[in-house]
Design an enzyme around this catalytic site. Structure first.
Site, short mmCIF file in Angstrom:
data_model
loop_
_atom_site.label_atom_id
_atom_site.label_comp_id
_atom_site.label_asym_id
_atom_site.label_seq_id
_atom_site.Cartn_x
_atom_site.Cartn_y
_atom_site.Cartn_z
CG ASP A 165 8.78 0.13 -2.45
OD1 ASP A 165 8.01 -0.70 -2.46
OD2 ASP A 165 9.75 0.17 -1.65
CG ASP B 53 12.85 -1.07 0.88
OD1 ASP B 53 12.33 -1.32 -0.24
OD2 ASP B 53 12.07 -1.05 2.21
#
Length: 171
Positions: free
Chosen positions: A149, A131
């Site tokens: 995401d 991330d």
């Protein structure tokens, strides 16, 4: 003179193909993986860079699911979330084939599938999801996330929009 097929027959032919929807998913996967590779090469773990007053780039790893859910569960979650992503992709392929002429519905599903498989690739290669997108307001930070995401969230929003549109059209 060319013979045209009834609309129902055509939906099972060329327009019923998975190819365009798989193409969307592959584009999501490629963009996701390329950005993760770039961030991994440029940043050290935990390193961040301020981009705007509300957005940073920061390299973090997520062994769990959304918002690091189950990240400290001991390792089994890696395989559970990998299996979940693969099963979701298979179900989505079935739905894409069955509803290939419904453009908005299939675009949403393709975005979700691309995002899910982008994160599955991370889990298989690294044991965690990479991330790096970090949005914040004042002292409040949204948990870091990635392009996969984002694709999942956009796909989910499109599914809701498509269903609301369909319900309104049925009235």
């Amino acid at each position: 003179m060319a013979k045209t097929l009834p609309k129902q027959s055509r939906s099972n032919g060329a327009s019923g193909t998975l190819a365009p929807w798989l193409g969307v998913a592959v584009i999501v996967i490629l963009a996701d993986q390329l950005t993760k590779i770039a961030i991994n090469k440029v940043f050290s773990y935990g390193e961040g860079r301020v981009i705007t007053p509300f957005f940073n780039l920061v390299l973090v790893y997520n062994k769990g699911a959304a918002f690091s859910f189950l990240s400290a569960a001991g390792g089994w979650q890696r395989w559970a979330f990998t299996a979940l992503g693969v099963v979701a992709a298979l179900v989505i392929c079935y739905l894409l084939k069955r509803h290939a002429t419904q453009k908005l519905f299939c675009t949403a599903l393709a975005l979700i599938m691309g995002g899910a498989l982008g994160n599955v690739i991370d889990r298989l290669l690294y044991g965690h999801v990479i991330d790096f997108l970090d949005f914040h307001v004042g002292g409040w930070h949204w948990p870091a996330f990635n392009l996969a995401d984002s694709a999942i969230c956009i796909g989910a929003a499109l599914l809701v929009f498509d269903e609301l549109r369909r319900v309104r059209g049925a009235r």
